[in-house]
Each structure stands twice: as structure tokens, then as C-alpha cells.
Design an enzyme around this catalytic site. Structure first.
Site, PDB file in Angstrom:
ATOM      1  N   ASP A   1       0.933  -1.091   0.003  1.00 50.85           N
ATOM      2  CA  ASP A   1      -0.122  -0.008   0.056  1.00 50.85           C
ATOM      3  C   ASP A   1       0.729   1.104  -0.016  1.00 50.85           C
ATOM      4  O   ASP A   1       1.763   1.205   0.779  1.00 50.85           O
ATOM      5  CB  ASP A   1      -0.853   0.022   1.135  1.00 50.85           C
ATOM      6  N   HIS A   2       0.592   2.257  -0.820  1.00 51.21           N
ATOM      7  CA  HIS A   2       1.197   3.464  -1.017  1.00 51.21           C
ATOM      8  C   HIS A   2       2.905   3.506  -0.947  1.00 51.21           C
ATOM      9  O   HIS A   2       3.544   4.009  -0.095  1.00 51.21           O
ATOM     10  CB  HIS A   2       0.893   4.520   0.260  1.00 51.21           C
TER      11      HIS A   2
ATOM     12  N   HIS B   1      -8.290   9.796   3.461  1.00 49.87           N
ATOM     13  CA  HIS B   1      -7.771   9.104   4.402  1.00 49.87           C
ATOM     14  C   HIS B   1      -7.910   9.338   5.833  1.00 49.87           C
ATOM     15  O   HIS B   1      -8.151  10.647   6.336  1.00 49.87           O
ATOM     16  CB  HIS B   1      -6.198   9.041   4.225  1.00 49.87           C
ATOM     17  N   GLY B   2      -8.017   8.661   6.945  1.00 52.62           N
ATOM     18  CA  GLY B   2      -7.875   8.759   8.397  1.00 52.62           C
ATOM     19  C   GLY B   2      -9.347   8.928   8.916  1.00 52.62           C
ATOM     20  O   GLY B   2     -10.364   8.522   8.235  1.00 52.62           O
TER      21      GLY B   2
ATOM     22  N   LYS C   1     -12.641  12.580   8.195  1.00 50.62           N
ATOM     23  CA  LYS C   1     -12.817  12.706   6.723  1.00 50.62           C
ATOM     24  C   LYS C   1     -13.874  13.872   6.540  1.00 50.62           C
ATOM     25  O   LYS C   1     -13.251  14.836   5.864  1.00 50.62           O
ATOM     26  CB  LYS C   1     -13.485  11.525   6.264  1.00 50.62           C
TER      27      LYS C   1
ATOM     28  N   SER D   1     -13.065   3.954   4.996  1.00 48.86           N
ATOM     29  CA  SER D   1     -13.670   3.772   6.201  1.00 48.86           C
ATOM     30  C   SER D   1     -14.681   4.459   6.694  1.00 48.86           C
ATOM     31  O   SER D   1     -14.896   5.425   6.066  1.00 48.86           O
ATOM     32  CB  SER D   1     -12.552   3.939   7.480  1.00 48.86           C
TER      33      SER D   1
ATOM     34  N   ASP E   1      -8.671   0.902   6.661  1.00 49.81           N
ATOM     35  CA  ASP E   1      -7.660   0.804   7.568  1.00 49.81           C
ATOM     36  C   ASP E   1      -8.300   1.338   8.975  1.00 49.81           C
ATOM     37  O   ASP E   1      -8.385   0.718   9.916  1.00 49.81           O
ATOM     38  CB  ASP E   1      -6.371   1.587   7.273  1.00 49.81           C
TER      39      ASP E   1
ATOM     40  N   ARG F   1      -8.553   0.047  13.209  1.00 45.10           N
ATOM     41  CA  ARG F   1      -7.815   0.666  14.383  1.00 45.10           C
ATOM     42  C   ARG F   1      -8.845   1.294  15.124  1.00 45.10           C
ATOM     43  O   ARG F   1      -8.610   0.854  16.478  1.00 45.10           O
ATOM     44  CB  ARG F   1      -7.209   1.825  13.847  1.00 45.10           C
TER      45      ARG F   1
ATOM     46  N   ARG G   1      -3.492 -10.652  26.492  1.00 46.71           N
ATOM     47  CA  ARG G   1      -4.055 -11.823  25.832  1.00 46.71           C
ATOM     48  C   ARG G   1      -5.574 -11.887  25.668  1.00 46.71           C
ATOM     49  O   ARG G   1      -6.109 -12.107  24.842  1.00 46.71           O
ATOM     50  CB  ARG G   1      -3.377 -13.359  25.944  1.00 46.71           C
TER      51      ARG G   1
HETATM   52  P1  13P Z   1      -9.008   4.684   5.692  1.00 48.78           P
HETATM   53  O1  13P Z   1      -8.134   5.600   6.532  1.00 48.78           O
HETATM   54  O2  13P Z   1     -10.402   5.315   5.394  1.00 48.78           O
HETATM   55  O3  13P Z   1      -9.199   3.708   6.634  1.00 48.78           O
HETATM   56  O4  13P Z   1      -8.353   4.279   4.266  1.00 48.78           O
HETATM   57  C1  13P Z   1      -7.270   3.433   4.201  1.00 48.78           C
HETATM   58  C2  13P Z   1      -6.476   3.492   2.885  1.00 48.78           C
HETATM   59  O5  13P Z   1      -6.835   4.083   2.141  1.00 48.78           O
HETATM   60  C3  13P Z   1      -5.406   2.679   2.875  1.00 48.78           C
HETATM   61  O6  13P Z   1      -4.690   2.884   1.632  1.00 48.78           O
END
Ligand code: 13P
Length: 317
Positions: free
Chosen positions: A81-82, A179-180, A183, A213, A256, A260, A281
């Protein structure tokens, strides 16, 4: 079974989207495999530069191999990714990845084409496919931050030209996601008119939606009730829009942040309610279960749930 990203895209295109989830550790891998196997969904594991640094390259790869032994029915691709150019070349040479993403979207158009083209030539010589990005998404992605003013939707004519010139196999487009966790203020819709216009210029070509997300309000509320300080007005992508986007060629949806949030909610609540505990655990086990449920839910929304038997038939030929 690790398959090529290309194979997953060919099967899914125009029908459903494949979920692409970032992982960093064992618990995420366990939940991801368990959830997708239960949902009978094909999936893509995304490894970012940050994940490679966090766990160490041999460790993250070994975690995935081990998860496959525990869940032999899983069918998935492994994707960088990226990536920057150097990381792409190194992943292509490693023999572990199904595909890489070269993200040179911050560069001017011609430079983006030139860098992407070099990665494509190397990747194709080894049987891997390449995702590139055109247009700028807002938000924060590891070390890249872009404010909303500078985020731009992908231009359909430029997208066509970019694909022709770079030879990339799929394209991350800016169509209203970012992202993040922060948004949007207030709910917003995807720019379906833009997705449709891009698909018209690039028929049968897989489009990728980053920043997908949904930042569920319930997660944010529970995290804050357990001591977190997330902005309660943050909103994400409406997951009920995934299937409509998939019909218009969005074949990969990157998620992603939501995972989280699940991790943070489980651990905050656990230690709030049981402050005397220190056996990690126990919350770890709860997280795996909760993450698996989350993945099953996403597979339903993406339309990928229940597709595994059909995928298996095609990839096992
Ligand atoms: P999010 O931050 O919306 O989960 O996006 C993740 C993403 O695009 C990873 O490449």
C-alpha cells in the site's frame, strides 16, 4: 491461497468490490482471515511502508504465511500500500507480493507517469500488477498529510491518458473519500457522477477507492466513553454506497482506520472495566473476535460475501 490481484479483479469487476485491509500484527491477521473465511469472501491484505517498519519485513510476511496455515480456505492477494519507487522495486523482487501500489500522485502528471511506468515494467516482468494514483485524496496517510483545500477529484480525461501512458493495471481515484478518521464534518456522499465519468473513459478497468473507512459513530462514542478524545463530529464513507460504486468499476476498497477504531474500543473498554488486569491476551482475544465480525460486516457491504466458492473454481483451474 495467495492469488494475483489481477485474478481477483477480473472475477469481481462490475459485480462487487474486494476489501483491502491494512495489517500490522498477528491479531489483525487472525481476525482478517477468520472474518473472511466465515463470510466466504476473497480479500486483499495491504502492507504499508509503516507496517513493514513496525513489525519488520520478515515478521509481517511470516504472520501472513502462518495465518494461511490456520485458515487454509482463505483466498487472498498481498499488496504493497502506498509504495515509493524503491519500496515497490524491493517488494517486486521479494517474490511475496501479488501487486504493488506506486503512489507518485503528489508529483506533476508527467513525472507520475514516468515513475509509474518504471515500476510497471519491473512488476510485469515478474507477473505482478501495479496500482497507481491520480488526483489527490485529503486526510492523513502515514507520513503524507494533505488538507482538504488541496484535495482534487480525478479528472476522467487525465485518468485515461495516465493509464495509457503508464501501463498501470488499476487506478486509485479521488472521488470523494479521504484518509484517516477525520474525513468529513457531516455525512457526505461519494461523487458518483465522477466515478461514472471515469468508467466511461476507462471501461473494464479496475478503479480503487482509498480512504473508505466509515468511521462508525458507535465506535467513536464508545471509545470516548472509555477515555478517548476523538472528535465526535468525524464522519466517514457511507458503506451502503460501496455496492453502487462496485457496479461502476470500483473493484478494490481500502479500509484501515475502521479496524484501528475496533482495536482502540476493545482495549480501552477492557482496561477501563478491569483496571486490575495486565494479561494482554484477554483483550487480544476479544479484539480478534470483534475484528472478524467487523470484516464479515464489511464483506456484506462490499458484496464480496459468499463469493469464495465461485472464486475458488476459477483460480483452481
Ligand atoms: P482509511 O483511512 O479510510 O481506512 O483508508 C485507508 C487507505 O486508503 C489505505 O490505503
Amino acid at each position: 491461497m495467495i492469488v494475483t490481484t489481477d485474478a481477483l479483479f477480473r472475477i469481481a469487476y462490475g459485480k462487487y468490490a474486494v476489501g483491502a485491509y491494512n495489517i500490522n500484527n498477528m491479531e489483525q491477521a487472525l481476525g482478517l482471515f477468520q472474518g473472511n473465511v466465515k463470510a466466504e469472501a476473497p480479500f486483499i491484505i495491504q502492507i504499508s511502508k509503516g507496517a513493514r517498519k513496525y513489525s519488520g519485513i520478515p515478521m509481517i510476511e511470516a504472520i501472513i504465511r502462518a495465518a494461511e496455515q490456520l485458515y487454509p480456505d482463505a483466498i487472498y492477494a498481498v499488496h504493497l500500500d502506498h509504495g515509493d519507487e524503491a519500496t515497490c522495486h524491493s517488494c517486486i523482487d521479494s517474490g511475496f507480493y501479488s501487486s504493488v501500489m506506486i503512489d507518485a500522485s503528489h508529483e506533476p502528471f508527467d513525472k507520475n507517469v514516468e515513475i509509474t511506468r518504471r515500476v510497471v515494467e519491473h512488476a510485469h516482468s515478474r507477473g505482478l500488477s501495479v496500482e497507481a494514483e491520480l488526483g489527490m485524496l485529503g486526510g492523513v496517510e502515514e507520513d503524507i498529510a494533505l488538507d482538504e483545500k488541496h484535495a482534487m477529484l480525478t479528472d476522467p480525461d487525465e485518468a485515461k491518458l495516465f493509464v495509457e501512458r503508464s501501463g498501470c493495471d488499476s487506478l486509485a481515484v479521488a472521488v470523494g473519500t479521504s484518509h484517516g478518521a477525520y474525513k468529513f464534518k457531516g455525512q457526505q456522499s461519494l461523487h458518483f457522477d465522477r466515478i461514472e465519468a471515469i468508467q466511461k473513459k476507462l471501461p473494464n478497468f479496475p478503479l480503487v477507492m482509498h480512504g473508505s473507512s466509515s468511521v462508525p459513530q458507535e465506535e467513536v462514542t464508545r471509545i470516548n466513553a472509555a477515555g478517548g478524545k476523538l472528535d465526535p463530529s468525524a464522519r466517514g464513507v457511507d458503506e451502503n454506497e460501496f455496492k453502487r460504486a462496485a457496479l461502476l468499476g470500483v473493484t478494490k476498497v481500502n479500509i484501515d482506520t475502521d479496524g484501528r477504531l475496533v482495536w482502540t474500543r476493545v482495549h480501552r473498554e477492557y482496561f477501563r472495566d478491569l483496571p486490575q488486569e495486565f494479561d494482554f491476551r484477554k483483550p487480544g482475544t476479544i479484539f480478534v473476535e470483534e475484528y472478524a465480525k467487523f470484516i464479515m460486516h464489511k464483506a456484506e457491504k462490499l458484496g464480496s460475501a459468499g463469493q469464495l466458492p465461485a472464486v475458488r473454481k476459477i483460480v483452481s483451474k
